[in-house]
Write a protein that holds these residues in place. Structure first.
Motif, PDB file in Angstrom:
ATOM      1  N   ARG A   1     -28.705  -9.981  -1.103  1.00  0.00           N
ATOM      2  CA  ARG A   1     -28.261 -11.225  -1.689  1.00  0.00           C
ATOM      3  C   ARG A   1     -27.059 -11.763  -0.918  1.00  0.00           C
ATOM      4  NH1 ARG A   1     -30.079 -12.661  -6.541  1.00  0.00           N
ATOM      5  NH2 ARG A   1     -31.124 -10.693  -6.891  1.00  0.00           N
ATOM      6  N   LEU A   2     -26.999 -13.068  -0.824  1.00  0.00           N
ATOM      7  CA  LEU A   2     -25.825 -13.695  -0.227  1.00  0.00           C
ATOM      8  C   LEU A   2     -24.704 -13.691  -1.273  1.00  0.00           C
ATOM      9  CD1 LEU A   2     -24.961 -15.387   2.354  1.00  0.00           C
ATOM     10  CD2 LEU A   2     -25.292 -17.383   0.907  1.00  0.00           C
ATOM     11  N   THR A   3     -23.552 -13.150  -0.912  1.00  0.00           N
ATOM     12  CA  THR A   3     -22.442 -13.134  -1.890  1.00  0.00           C
ATOM     13  C   THR A   3     -21.484 -14.294  -1.655  1.00  0.00           C
ATOM     14  OG1 THR A   3     -21.189 -11.613  -0.493  1.00  0.00           O
ATOM     15  CG2 THR A   3     -22.526 -10.642  -2.236  1.00  0.00           C
TER      16      THR A   3
ATOM     17  N   ARG B   1     -17.411 -22.013   5.949  1.00  0.00           N
ATOM     18  CA  ARG B   1     -17.458 -22.658   7.263  1.00  0.00           C
ATOM     19  C   ARG B   1     -16.321 -22.125   8.113  1.00  0.00           C
ATOM     20  NH1 ARG B   1     -20.328 -27.654   6.431  1.00  0.00           N
ATOM     21  NH2 ARG B   1     -22.029 -26.869   5.146  1.00  0.00           N
ATOM     22  N   LEU B   2     -16.645 -21.671   9.299  1.00  0.00           N
ATOM     23  CA  LEU B   2     -15.593 -21.265  10.231  1.00  0.00           C
ATOM     24  C   LEU B   2     -15.241 -22.431  11.150  1.00  0.00           C
ATOM     25  CD1 LEU B   2     -16.815 -17.676  11.221  1.00  0.00           C
ATOM     26  CD2 LEU B   2     -15.262 -18.326   9.373  1.00  0.00           C
ATOM     27  N   SER B   3     -16.179 -23.352  11.308  1.00  0.00           N
ATOM     28  CA  SER B   3     -15.971 -24.581  12.081  1.00  0.00           C
ATOM     29  C   SER B   3     -17.052 -25.533  11.578  1.00  0.00           C
ATOM     30  CB  SER B   3     -16.131 -24.311  13.589  1.00  0.00           C
ATOM     31  OG  SER B   3     -17.483 -24.392  13.970  1.00  0.00           O
ATOM     32  N   PRO B   4     -17.029 -26.795  12.023  1.00  0.00           N
ATOM     33  CA  PRO B   4     -18.059 -27.712  11.505  1.00  0.00           C
ATOM     34  C   PRO B   4     -19.488 -27.208  11.720  1.00  0.00           C
ATOM     35  CG  PRO B   4     -16.342 -28.952  12.621  1.00  0.00           C
ATOM     36  CD  PRO B   4     -16.037 -27.496  12.853  1.00  0.00           C
ATOM     37  N   SER B   5     -19.733 -26.445  12.778  1.00  0.00           N
ATOM     38  CA  SER B   5     -21.119 -26.012  12.993  1.00  0.00           C
ATOM     39  C   SER B   5     -21.311 -24.497  12.959  1.00  0.00           C
ATOM     40  CB  SER B   5     -21.645 -26.578  14.312  1.00  0.00           C
ATOM     41  OG  SER B   5     -20.752 -26.268  15.337  1.00  0.00           O
ATOM     42  N   ILE B   6     -20.315 -23.758  12.509  1.00  0.00           N
ATOM     43  CA  ILE B   6     -20.479 -22.305  12.408  1.00  0.00           C
ATOM     44  C   ILE B   6     -20.178 -21.849  10.988  1.00  0.00           C
ATOM     45  CG2 ILE B   6     -19.707 -20.043  13.238  1.00  0.00           C
ATOM     46  CD1 ILE B   6     -19.049 -21.409  15.913  1.00  0.00           C
ATOM     47  N   VAL B   7     -21.101 -21.064  10.455  1.00  0.00           N
ATOM     48  CA  VAL B   7     -20.943 -20.562   9.093  1.00  0.00           C
ATOM     49  C   VAL B   7     -20.861 -19.040   9.110  1.00  0.00           C
ATOM     50  CG1 VAL B   7     -23.426 -20.366   8.564  1.00  0.00           C
ATOM     51  CG2 VAL B   7     -21.806 -20.830   6.720  1.00  0.00           C
ATOM     52  N   GLU B   8     -20.061 -18.511   8.204  1.00  0.00           N
ATOM     53  CA  GLU B   8     -20.001 -17.062   8.019  1.00  0.00           C
ATOM     54  C   GLU B   8     -20.734 -16.740   6.737  1.00  0.00           C
ATOM     55  OE1 GLU B   8     -16.261 -14.321   8.376  1.00  0.00           O
ATOM     56  OE2 GLU B   8     -16.549 -14.830   6.274  1.00  0.00           O
ATOM     57  N   LEU B   9     -21.722 -15.833   6.824  1.00  0.00           N
ATOM     58  CA  LEU B   9     -22.468 -15.407   5.640  1.00  0.00           C
ATOM     59  C   LEU B   9     -22.090 -13.981   5.298  1.00  0.00           C
ATOM     60  CD1 LEU B   9     -26.125 -16.632   6.393  1.00  0.00           C
ATOM     61  CD2 LEU B   9     -24.266 -17.878   5.241  1.00  0.00           C
TER      62      LEU B   9
END
Ligand SMILES: Cc1cc2nc3c(=O)[nH]c(=O)nc-3n(C[C@H](O)[C@H](O)[C@H](O)COP(=O)(O)OP(=O)(O)OC[C@H]3O[C@@H](n4cnc5c(N)ncnc54)[C@H](O)[C@@H]3O)c2cc1C
Length: 216
Positions: free
Chosen positions: A8-10, A14-22
């Motif tokens: 499951r995603l907890t 957003r780390l930047s406009p086009s980078i996400v941390e999951l």
């Protein structure tokens, strides 16, 4: 041992406009080495992502660049906490190799992910170079600085001058500012970077060992 897990995603940020941390719940019994990746199975397809979390941390962390379109990264960018993620792994051999030579970590873009895992797992390097197109993609700078003798953000596109970064590609930094010698080079990210640095090794860092992970 590679197995398939449903988790499951907890959290996501957003780390930047086009980078996400999951952040994913870590399934019981899932073990990996810093530098390894997982294969995320989405209905649109399966894609590999390096783990960015430390080997003993309770969550698994991914750091994903959104490639706009209808691809998997775009879909993962839009996941919300609570949603299910299926993956298999761990995969890959981009892991720490014991040795006496100074380690150089060289990444482009989200290729910094495995080095963040190494840093969080207690590994250190003599130099960490992170090549990015935009200064706001300076991911995990503080943690990488702590794990590195030297850390430099290398900007491939012109930007406002700043003291703590290099105007140019990681290859140019190595060519102009890093002393010749024998090193253990760990390269992760774009194929062109891995190729260019590997070519530079023959001229400038002969006798070094090169370990690489090509994202695309
Ligand atoms: C071992 C391994 C580990 C990887 N780890 C990561 C990771 O930690 N984070 C991550 O963001 N990606 C990572 N990738 C890339 C990832 O697997 C996908 O290729 C990427 O998310 C694009 O998938 P897509 O379906 O959205 O787009 P697709 O339609 O499959 O690809 C579109 C194009 O995007 C470009 N591209 C792919 N990945 C990137 C990227 N990271 N940065 C810039 N351009 C890219 C390529 O030119 C590709 O042809 C890794 C790849 C490999 C092989």
């Amino acid at each position: 041992v590679t197995a398939t897990y449903t988790t499951r995603l907890t959290a996501q940020r957003r780390l930047s406009p086009s980078i996400v941390e999951l952040r994913l719940e870590r399934p019981a019994g899932f073990a990996f080495s810093a530098g390894q990746s997982i294969a995320v199975h989405h209905r649109l397809g399966t894609r590999d992502y390096s783990l960015a979390s430390g080997v003993d941390e309770p969550e698994l962390i991914l750091c994903i660049r959104r490639m706009p379109g209808r691809g998997v990264s775009d879909a993962l960018f839009g996941l919300t906490p609570g949603e299910t993620v299926r993956f298999s792994g761990p995969n890959g051999y981009f892991t720490y190799r014991p040795g006496s030579r100074p380690a150089l970590w060289v990444a482009t873009g989200t290729g910094i992910a495995p080095f963040r895992s190494m840093a969080r797992s207690g590994r250190q390097c003599r130099l960490c170079l992170h090549g990015v197109a935009d200064p706001d993609e300076n991911l995990y700078t503080d943690e990488l600085r702590r794990a590195s003798g030297d850390y430099t953000l290398c900007l491939s596109r012109p930007a406002e001058p700043a003291a703590d970064r290099f105007d140019g590609r990681v290859t140019s930094f190595l060519e102009r500012h890093w002393p010749p010698g024998r090193y253990d080079l760990y390269l992760c990210g774009r194929q062109e970077m891995v190729r260019d640095v590997t070519l530079l090794v023959d001229r400038r860092f002969a006798g070094s060992r090169v370990f690489s992970e090509v994202f695309f």
